[in-house]
Scaffold this active site. Structure first.
Site, PDB file in Angstrom:
ATOM      1  N   ASN A   9       1.108  -1.219   0.301  1.00 12.36           N
ATOM      2  CA  ASN A   9       0.374  -0.471   0.016  1.00 12.36           C
ATOM      3  C   ASN A   9       1.207   1.356  -0.478  1.00 12.36           C
ATOM      4  O   ASN A   9       1.349   1.794   1.008  1.00 12.36           O
ATOM      5  CB  ASN A   9      -1.231  -0.249   0.847  1.00 12.36           C
ATOM      6  CG  ASN A   9      -1.750   1.029   1.467  1.00 12.36           C
ATOM      7  OD1 ASN A   9      -1.917   2.236   0.411  1.00 12.36           O
ATOM      8  ND2 ASN A   9      -2.741   1.010   2.312  1.00 12.36           N
ATOM      9  N   ARG A  94      -3.267  -2.418  -3.089  1.00 12.91           N
ATOM     10  CA  ARG A  94      -3.707  -1.769  -3.685  1.00 12.91           C
ATOM     11  C   ARG A  94      -3.529  -0.233  -4.805  1.00 12.91           C
ATOM     12  O   ARG A  94      -2.675   0.599  -4.350  1.00 12.91           O
ATOM     13  CB  ARG A  94      -4.423  -0.553  -2.020  1.00 12.91           C
ATOM     14  CG  ARG A  94      -5.578   0.236  -1.968  1.00 12.91           C
ATOM     15  CD  ARG A  94      -5.884   1.363  -0.474  1.00 12.91           C
ATOM     16  NE  ARG A  94      -6.263   1.855  -0.443  1.00 12.91           N
ATOM     17  CZ  ARG A  94      -5.482   3.251  -0.421  1.00 12.91           C
ATOM     18  NH1 ARG A  94      -5.561   3.653   0.038  1.00 12.91           N
ATOM     19  NH2 ARG A  94      -7.578   3.996   0.098  1.00 12.91           N
ATOM     20  N   HIS A 182     -13.300   3.508  -0.901  1.00 14.60           N
ATOM     21  CA  HIS A 182     -12.652   2.686   0.707  1.00 14.60           C
ATOM     22  C   HIS A 182     -13.429   1.263  -0.111  1.00 14.60           C
ATOM     23  O   HIS A 182     -13.905   0.556   1.715  1.00 14.60           O
ATOM     24  CB  HIS A 182     -13.280   2.956   1.438  1.00 14.60           C
ATOM     25  CG  HIS A 182     -12.436   4.736   2.018  1.00 14.60           C
ATOM     26  ND1 HIS A 182     -13.444   5.752   2.623  1.00 14.60           N
ATOM     27  CD2 HIS A 182     -10.737   4.870   1.932  1.00 14.60           C
ATOM     28  CE1 HIS A 182     -12.414   6.930   2.570  1.00 14.60           C
ATOM     29  NE2 HIS A 182     -11.295   6.228   2.375  1.00 14.60           N
ATOM     30  N   LEU A 210     -13.865   5.993   8.724  1.00 13.64           N
ATOM     31  CA  LEU A 210     -13.972   7.421   8.824  1.00 13.64           C
ATOM     32  C   LEU A 210     -12.327   7.040   9.438  1.00 13.64           C
ATOM     33  O   LEU A 210     -12.122   6.289  10.899  1.00 13.64           O
ATOM     34  CB  LEU A 210     -14.939   7.876  10.312  1.00 13.64           C
ATOM     35  CG  LEU A 210     -17.005   7.712  10.367  1.00 13.64           C
ATOM     36  CD1 LEU A 210     -16.951   8.010  11.541  1.00 13.64           C
ATOM     37  CD2 LEU A 210     -16.745   8.497   8.901  1.00 13.64           C
ATOM     38  N   GLY A 211     -11.246   7.707   9.085  1.00 15.05           N
ATOM     39  CA  GLY A 211     -10.398   8.339   9.163  1.00 15.05           C
ATOM     40  C   GLY A 211     -10.443   9.544   8.649  1.00 15.05           C
ATOM     41  O   GLY A 211     -10.227  10.580   7.901  1.00 15.05           O
ATOM     42  N   ARG A 242      -9.495  17.120   3.170  1.00 14.85           N
ATOM     43  CA  ARG A 242     -10.519  17.378   1.435  1.00 14.85           C
ATOM     44  C   ARG A 242     -11.533  18.223   2.279  1.00 14.85           C
ATOM     45  O   ARG A 242     -11.719  17.633   3.372  1.00 14.85           O
ATOM     46  CB  ARG A 242     -10.065  15.508   1.157  1.00 14.85           C
ATOM     47  CG  ARG A 242      -9.581  15.205   0.639  1.00 14.85           C
ATOM     48  CD  ARG A 242      -9.813  14.351  -0.104  1.00 14.85           C
ATOM     49  NE  ARG A 242      -8.908  12.792   0.593  1.00 14.85           N
ATOM     50  CZ  ARG A 242      -8.632  11.693   1.138  1.00 14.85           C
ATOM     51  NH1 ARG A 242      -9.428  11.268  -0.100  1.00 14.85           N
ATOM     52  NH2 ARG A 242      -7.780  10.710   1.321  1.00 14.85           N
ATOM     53  N   GLY A 329      -9.851   4.806  11.389  1.00 16.10           N
ATOM     54  CA  GLY A 329      -9.338   4.985  12.806  1.00 16.10           C
ATOM     55  C   GLY A 329     -10.094   5.601  13.637  1.00 16.10           C
ATOM     56  O   GLY A 329     -10.135   4.939  14.263  1.00 16.10           O
ATOM     57  N   GLY A 331     -13.254   5.866  13.570  1.00 18.46           N
ATOM     58  CA  GLY A 331     -14.751   4.975  13.466  1.00 18.46           C
ATOM     59  C   GLY A 331     -13.941   3.737  14.900  1.00 18.46           C
ATOM     60  O   GLY A 331     -14.762   3.723  15.459  1.00 18.46           O
ATOM     61  N   GLU A 332     -12.975   3.671  14.582  1.00 15.46           N
ATOM     62  CA  GLU A 332     -12.057   1.983  15.481  1.00 15.46           C
ATOM     63  C   GLU A 332     -12.186   2.775  16.862  1.00 15.46           C
ATOM     64  O   GLU A 332     -12.444   2.721  17.837  1.00 15.46           O
ATOM     65  CB  GLU A 332     -11.337   1.539  14.790  1.00 15.46           C
ATOM     66  CG  GLU A 332     -12.027   0.715  13.623  1.00 15.46           C
ATOM     67  CD  GLU A 332     -10.770  -0.194  13.100  1.00 15.46           C
ATOM     68  OE1 GLU A 332      -9.211  -0.507  13.627  1.00 15.46           O
ATOM     69  OE2 GLU A 332     -10.876  -0.067  11.733  1.00 15.46           O
ATOM     70  N   GLU A 380      -8.098  -3.975   4.603  1.00 14.77           N
ATOM     71  CA  GLU A 380      -8.133  -3.828   3.349  1.00 14.77           C
ATOM     72  C   GLU A 380      -6.794  -4.839   3.124  1.00 14.77           C
ATOM     73  O   GLU A 380      -7.054  -5.570   1.625  1.00 14.77           O
ATOM     74  CB  GLU A 380      -7.945  -2.777   2.986  1.00 14.77           C
ATOM     75  CG  GLU A 380      -9.336  -1.691   3.631  1.00 14.77           C
ATOM     76  CD  GLU A 380      -8.542   0.024   3.563  1.00 14.77           C
ATOM     77  OE1 GLU A 380      -8.939   0.538   2.894  1.00 14.77           O
ATOM     78  OE2 GLU A 380      -7.744   0.253   4.604  1.00 14.77           O
TER      79      GLU A 380
END
Length: 395
Positions: A9, A94, A182, A210-211, A242, A329, A331-332, A380
């Protein structure tokens, strides 16, 4: 000696790698990354199967290591530490954008790379760097199978209307459409969701990735039917740097009234906006949550507000909602962000269990909640390894 797959990646200044072995469940063997590429003081870190650091190398400040040099070091480290028990069978990559042509993983060669280079304008933060290690390995080991796995591919299952902009047909036919991103993360969540919630896996779920990059996806029986991201990975939610969804008229205003050219606008919407732009403090959610700066709070508030609006939109696309899943990141790990999102989603039937949320779940909704809420770590890299194995098995 078992076959192994390396997953790469590549970012603008880093190259992450993971080694998976075996044919069935593909256990994780080792991983790590080289950071600081093209800058001062590159650093390599290698980790074992437990995620513990077992190797490190630092280069001089004037080394200016590139992706090719990083590949050489990673391959050599894997050969010396794991080459006695695993044979490198393939490399999976990826690649953010697959465009119209690539709706599934593909075996890489120079022709495919040339076609993927044409998509660089659609993902300028990611695509050029994703392709660098591919080129390096094509030169260094041309007979080694390489497979590209695309973040856009999973969303090709979206209904045609969900992929359309209200533009002239000629532009739609030329590929100006909603692609979504994603997708590898959402594929993984869909693959493991039956282990957590059979009703959600077979029903209507919104997954929230969500990261630093952030998006949401409506899953109907595990298949993507709508996403917050569109033609490029700058659309949808506010992200680290962004801007997310933006009235196109703003771009015209910036060019006509502020004298900004396309490169200046690109820099603004990709690198200077989002959480960083609103807060003026940081693009890192952890720093914003810890900050006393009022604008840091505004940035978090906007992030949560936009997620709440998009959740309603995706629930409408699904015709109802059985579950939401937090991953990546923020979200967890950011319990306070999850709490605020679930509070906004109370009207949809989400009832948060504060204690479960504080302990990271996996289920963070009450037993009686009409809509279940889950925290499920994404993977991923494993999804890419699976795709690579399966494509090679098909010949």
């Amino acid at each position: 000696m078992s076959d192994a797959i390396v997953v790469l990646n590549a970012g603008s200044s880093s190259l992450k790698f993971s080694l998976f072995a075996g044919q069935d469940d593909l256990p994780f063997v080792a991983g790590g990354q080289v950071s600081g590429l093209y800058t001062g003081a590159p650093r390599f870190v290698g980790k074992n199967s437990a995620g513990e650091q077992v190797a490190e190398k630092r280069w001089d400040a004037d080394a200016k290591l590139d992706h090719h040099g990083a590949i050489v070091h990673i391959v050599e480290w894997l050969r010396t530490t794991h080459g006695h028990e695993h044979r490198l069978a393939a490399v999976g990559h990826r690649v953010v954008h697959g465009g119209m042509d690539f709706a599934a993983p593909v075996r890489l060669d120079t022709d495919v790379v040339t076609r993927l280079e044409k998509l660089i304008p659609l993902a300028p933060l990611h695509q050029p760097h994703n392709l660098e290690p591919i080129r390096a390995l094509l030169q260094r080991a041309p007979d080694l199978p390489q497979v590209a796995c695309f973040d856009t591919a999973a969303h090709r299952s979206n209904p045609p209307l969900a992929q359309m902009f209200a533009l002239p047909r000629e532009l739609s036919d030329a590929g100006v459409r909603r692609y979504g991103f994603h997708g590898l993360s959402y594929e993984y969540i869909a693959s493991v969701l039956p282990e957590f919630d059979a009703r959600a896996a077979n029903g209507r779920t919104v997954a929230l990735h969500l990261g630093n990059g952030a998006s949401m996806c409506a899953l109907q029986a595990g298949r993507s039917i709508a996403s917050t991201m569109g033609f490029t990975a700058v659309d949808g939610l506010p992200m680290g740097t962004r801007c997310g969804a933006l009235d196109p008229g703003v771009i015209l205003y910036l060019m006509d009234e502020r004298g900004m050219d396309t490169r200046a606008v690109e820099k603004l919407i990709y690198r200077q906006s989002g959480l960083l732009g609103v807060s003026g403090v940081s693009s890192d959610m952890r720093e914003l949550l810890e900050s006393d700066d009022p604008q840091a709070k505004v940035a978090v508030d906007l992030f949560v507000y936009r997620i709440g609006r998009e959740l309603g939109s995706l629930a409408a696309a699904l015709g109802g909602l059985d579950a939401i899943v937090f991953t990546a990141g923020i979200g967890e790990r950011a319990a306070v962000v999850r709490e605020r999102i679930c509070q906004r989603a109370a009207w949809l039937g989400v009832e948060l269990d504060p204690d479960a949320n504080a302990s990271q779940g996996p289920r963070i909704s009450t037993p009686g909640s009409r809509v279940a809420a889950w925290v499920i770590p994404t993977n991923e890299e494993l999804m890419i390894a699976r795709h690579t194995r399966d494509l090679l098995a098909r010949g």
